[in-house]
Write a protein that holds these residues in place. Structure first.
Motif, mmCIF file in Angstrom:
data_model
loop_
_atom_site.group_PDB
_atom_site.id
_atom_site.type_symbol
_atom_site.label_atom_id
_atom_site.label_comp_id
_atom_site.label_asym_id
_atom_site.label_seq_id
_atom_site.Cartn_x
_atom_site.Cartn_y
_atom_site.Cartn_z
ATOM 1 N N ARG A 111 -9.725 -7.329 -7.081
ATOM 2 C CA ARG A 111 -8.478 -7.455 -6.326
ATOM 3 C C ARG A 111 -8.165 -8.938 -6.088
ATOM 4 N N ALA B 248 1.787 -4.962 -6.763
ATOM 5 C CA ALA B 248 2.167 -6.275 -6.229
ATOM 6 C C ALA B 248 2.341 -7.323 -7.329
ATOM 7 N N ARG C 289 8.104 -6.957 -5.642
ATOM 8 C CA ARG C 289 8.017 -8.013 -4.620
ATOM 9 C C ARG C 289 9.410 -8.333 -4.079
ATOM 10 N N ARG D 276 0.833 -1.204 0.000
ATOM 11 C CA ARG D 276 0.000 0.000 0.000
ATOM 12 C C ARG D 276 0.870 1.258 0.000
ATOM 13 N N ALA E 7 -2.149 -0.851 -4.783
ATOM 14 C CA ALA E 7 -1.236 -1.798 -4.112
ATOM 15 C C ALA E 7 -1.295 -3.149 -4.803
ATOM 16 N N ASP F 7 -4.772 -10.712 -7.279
ATOM 17 C CA ASP F 7 -3.878 -11.293 -6.272
ATOM 18 C C ASP F 7 -3.712 -12.806 -6.461
ATOM 19 N N GLN G 134 10.711 -7.916 4.779
ATOM 20 C CA GLN G 134 9.857 -8.883 5.488
ATOM 21 C C GLN G 134 10.698 -9.989 6.133
#
Ligand code: DC
Length: 221
Positions: free
Chosen positions: A174, A92, A98, A43, A88, A178, A105
């Motif tokens: 979305r 992505a 990524r 985001r 976002a 995704d 992360q």
């Protein structure tokens, strides 16, 4: 600590508005772990592009935004808007975005901030790509109508009125982006426990998750 002495990580994946965030916060509190909502990273990249007027987006601008992301950017309240969520989900899809966010992360998982003994991380690819080796995996889902209702309730609580059909359509778009993208799509890891929260309240979801995690050997404090 797990056998290789890295801190334990609870990986939570699933589509939008299924209840991941609520469960993640409760588990983090229960175990005294640090919590990372990885959707915020995507985001924040999307928000940067919106702020710069770079939507429709160009991949190289999105990649540069991902590389220059600072933790402070995650505190922006605008990140919770649906327009930001939609951008976002588009950034992505870009493999280099990524890749740029993966390091942040994995670093969080390896050294949870604040000296926490472990981490709870939620997103779309935590159990499959970010922390595939963790034994503690949950996949949280719910019916699309229920998720759209929950999103509308959340918006209403923030003083925003919305149209059911539009929220539902945005959520379907979305979900499709995704789940169908080439890189790290939203998919349940084979070894994750599936919890369908459509007819469950947050207490029931927490209890199902705790039962599973304790079966897997994660002891409560
Ligand atoms: O969890 P969220 O709704 O805040 O996520 C926003 C978008 O970010 C989502 O539609 C897809 C993307 N995302 C992702 O691709 N991988 C993640 N681990 C987390 C989010």
């Amino acid at each position: 600590m797990t056998a290789d002495s890295s801190p334990p990580v609870i990986a939570i994946d699933g589509p939008a508005a299924a209840g991941k965030g609520t469960l993640a916060r409760r588990l983090a509190e229960h175990y005294g772990f640090a919590y990372l909502d990885t959707g915020l990273l995507y985001r924040a990249v999307g928000q940067r592009l919106l702020d710069q007027g770079n939507v429709p987006l160009e991949a190289d601008v999105a990649v540069a935004a991902a590389h220059s992301l600072r933790p402070k950017a995650l505190e922006n309240q605008a990140l919770r808007n649906d327009e930001t969520a939609s951008v976002a989900s588009q950034v992505a899809m870009i493999p280099e975005v990524r890749q740029a966010l993966l390091r942040f992360q994995q670093q969080f998982a390896a050294s949870p901030p604040g000296g926490a003994a472990g981490a709870v991380i939620d997103g779309r690819d935590i159990g499959t790509v970010v922390c595939p080796d963790t034994p503690y995996k949950l996949f949280i889902t719910a019916g699309i109508e229920e998720r759209a209702q929950r999103r509308r309730k959340e918006l209403r609580e923030r003083g925003i009125e919305s149209i059911h059909g539009r929220v539902l359509q945005e959520m379907k778009d979305r979900d499709a982006r995704d789940s169908q993208r080439d890189v790290a799509p939203l998919v349940k890891s084979k070894d994750a426990l599936l919890i369908d929260t459509t007819e469950m309240d947050p207490e029931m979801v927490l209890s199902a998750a705790l039962d599973h995690l304790s079966t897997k050997g994660l002891a409560s404090l």
